[in-house]
Design a protein around this motif. Structure first.
Motif, PDB file in Angstrom:
ATOM      1  N   TYR A   1       0.828  -1.198   0.000  1.00 16.37           N
ATOM      2  CA  TYR A   1       0.000   0.000   0.000  1.00 16.37           C
ATOM      3  C   TYR A   1       0.864   1.249   0.000  1.00 16.37           C
ATOM      4  O   TYR A   1       1.861   1.348   0.692  1.00 16.37           O
ATOM      5  CB  TYR A   1      -0.941   0.007   1.210  1.00 16.37           C
ATOM      6  CG  TYR A   1      -1.939  -1.120   1.175  1.00 16.37           C
ATOM      7  CD1 TYR A   1      -1.793  -2.224   2.006  1.00 16.37           C
ATOM      8  CD2 TYR A   1      -3.016  -1.083   0.297  1.00 16.37           C
ATOM      9  CE1 TYR A   1      -2.700  -3.269   1.957  1.00 16.37           C
ATOM     10  CE2 TYR A   1      -3.925  -2.117   0.250  1.00 16.37           C
ATOM     11  CZ  TYR A   1      -3.756  -3.211   1.074  1.00 16.37           C
ATOM     12  OH  TYR A   1      -4.655  -4.244   1.021  1.00 16.37           O
ATOM     13  N   GLU A   2       0.412   2.219  -0.759  1.00 17.26           N
ATOM     14  CA  GLU A   2       1.130   3.468  -0.915  1.00 17.26           C
ATOM     15  C   GLU A   2       1.060   4.292   0.369  1.00 17.26           C
ATOM     16  O   GLU A   2       0.005   4.379   1.003  1.00 17.26           O
ATOM     17  CB  GLU A   2       0.481   4.247  -2.060  1.00 17.26           C
ATOM     18  CG  GLU A   2       1.301   5.358  -2.647  1.00 17.26           C
ATOM     19  CD  GLU A   2       0.657   5.903  -3.918  1.00 17.26           C
ATOM     20  OE1 GLU A   2      -0.365   5.340  -4.368  1.00 17.26           O
ATOM     21  OE2 GLU A   2       1.176   6.898  -4.440  1.00 17.26           O
ATOM     22  N   GLN A   3       2.193   4.903   0.734  1.00 20.57           N
ATOM     23  CA  GLN A   3       2.220   5.819   1.881  1.00 20.57           C
ATOM     24  C   GLN A   3       2.076   7.255   1.399  1.00 20.57           C
ATOM     25  O   GLN A   3       2.637   7.625   0.366  1.00 20.57           O
ATOM     26  CB  GLN A   3       3.540   5.710   2.644  1.00 20.57           C
ATOM     27  CG  GLN A   3       3.563   4.605   3.658  1.00 20.57           C
ATOM     28  CD  GLN A   3       4.721   4.715   4.619  1.00 20.57           C
ATOM     29  OE1 GLN A   3       5.170   5.801   4.981  1.00 20.57           O
ATOM     30  NE2 GLN A   3       5.209   3.560   5.060  1.00 20.57           N
ATOM     31  N   PHE A   4       1.326   8.031   2.185  1.00 20.24           N
ATOM     32  CA  PHE A   4       1.145   9.447   1.904  1.00 20.24           C
ATOM     33  C   PHE A   4       1.628  10.244   3.111  1.00 20.24           C
ATOM     34  O   PHE A   4       1.449   9.807   4.258  1.00 20.24           O
ATOM     35  CB  PHE A   4      -0.326   9.754   1.627  1.00 20.24           C
ATOM     36  CG  PHE A   4      -0.849   9.077   0.390  1.00 20.24           C
ATOM     37  CD1 PHE A   4      -1.381   7.798   0.469  1.00 20.24           C
ATOM     38  CD2 PHE A   4      -0.782   9.699  -0.839  1.00 20.24           C
ATOM     39  CE1 PHE A   4      -1.846   7.157  -0.663  1.00 20.24           C
ATOM     40  CE2 PHE A   4      -1.251   9.069  -1.980  1.00 20.24           C
ATOM     41  CZ  PHE A   4      -1.773   7.798  -1.895  1.00 20.24           C
ATOM     42  N   PHE A   5       2.208  11.423   2.846  1.00 20.54           N
ATOM     43  CA  PHE A   5       2.836  12.205   3.901  1.00 20.54           C
ATOM     44  C   PHE A   5       2.143  13.542   4.133  1.00 20.54           C
ATOM     45  O   PHE A   5       1.588  14.143   3.205  1.00 20.54           O
ATOM     46  CB  PHE A   5       4.307  12.468   3.555  1.00 20.54           C
ATOM     47  CG  PHE A   5       5.193  11.278   3.776  1.00 20.54           C
ATOM     48  CD1 PHE A   5       5.269  10.273   2.842  1.00 20.54           C
ATOM     49  CD2 PHE A   5       5.922  11.165   4.944  1.00 20.54           C
ATOM     50  CE1 PHE A   5       6.066   9.154   3.061  1.00 20.54           C
ATOM     51  CE2 PHE A   5       6.729  10.065   5.177  1.00 20.54           C
ATOM     52  CZ  PHE A   5       6.802   9.051   4.234  1.00 20.54           C
ATOM     53  N   GLY A   6       2.219  13.989   5.380  1.00 19.94           N
ATOM     54  CA  GLY A   6       1.811  15.330   5.736  1.00 19.94           C
ATOM     55  C   GLY A   6       2.926  16.314   5.423  1.00 19.94           C
ATOM     56  O   GLY A   6       4.016  15.923   5.008  1.00 19.94           O
TER      57      GLY A   6
END
Lengths: 114, 108
Positions: free
Chosen positions: A101-106
């Protein structure tokens, strides 16, 4: 508009103080992460959480603590026990912890100890 | 544990030039991502590419999982492409491993 928010953007702390960094996501992701980045370096994992009320230490957890009382929120506390807390802190999330699963960042929080 | 090596570590380009960034990893992975970290620190997702080839505008990426490498191509570079490019892999389980990054500066 789905995404990850972090606050504050900049934080200044005196030595001996605890500070808490906020991370909120509205992506309905189960997994959340905290990373630390020092100048000119890559990212190192502090803590991660697979699901509400569960979290595990990463590679550099000493001097940090977290909680995961809500799915959307994963605050990080930098305690006075952290010897060198000045750094850039990034929160991330993914649909699940295990699997491709792809990680998304703040956008990150820059912490400076005075 | 798995090792992730990115090359080159630093790259300076003239605007309009093309470039190739490389990511080598030492074990099989089930997840590979490319990120661009802009000058303000924001990590922007470029590609999720555990295998195969993808294109998005001037950027494209290819991962050859059997040979344990991935390439990021930037064509007709612009000054806004400046920043740090990270490769991140997930060998299995929960942990994502980041490379040290390639620092790109595009001159006007």
């Amino acid at each position: 508009d789905g995404g990850i928010t972090q606050s504050p953007k900049y934080l200044f702390r005196k030595e001996g103080q605890n500070v808490t960094l906020s991370c909120e996501q509205n992506l309905n992701h189960d997994a959340m992460y905290w990373y630390r980045q020092d100048p000119g370096q890559g990212l190192r994992l502090i803590y991660y959480s697979q699901i509400v009320n569960d979290f595990q230490k990463g590679d550099i957890a000493e001097g940090y603590s977290v909680s995961r009382e809500k799915k959307e929120s994963f605050p990080l506390t930098v305690t006075s026990a952290q010897k060198n807390p000045t750094a850039f802190y990034l929160c991330a999330s993914s649909l699940a912890l295990v699997g491709g699963y792809e990680q998304f960042f703040g956008p990150g929080t820059r912490l400076t100890v005075l | 544990g798995i090792q992730v090596e990115q090359s080159p570590p630093d790259l300076i380009l003239q605007e309009g030039a093309n470039s190739t960034l490389r990511c080598n990893f030492s074990d099989s992975v089930n997840n590979l991502q490319w990120f661009h970290q802009n000058p303000w620190g924001q990590l922007i997702n470029l590609f999720y590419i555990p295998s195969g080839t993808k294109q998005n505008g001037r950027l494209s990426a290819t991962t050859v999982a059997t040979e344990r490498y991935s390439l990021l191509y930037i064509s007709s570079s612009q000054t806004t492409d400046s920043g740090v490019y990270f490769c991140a892999v997930k060998p299995g389980g929960f942990k994502t491993i980041f490379g040290a990054g390639t620092r790109l500066f595009v001159k006007a």
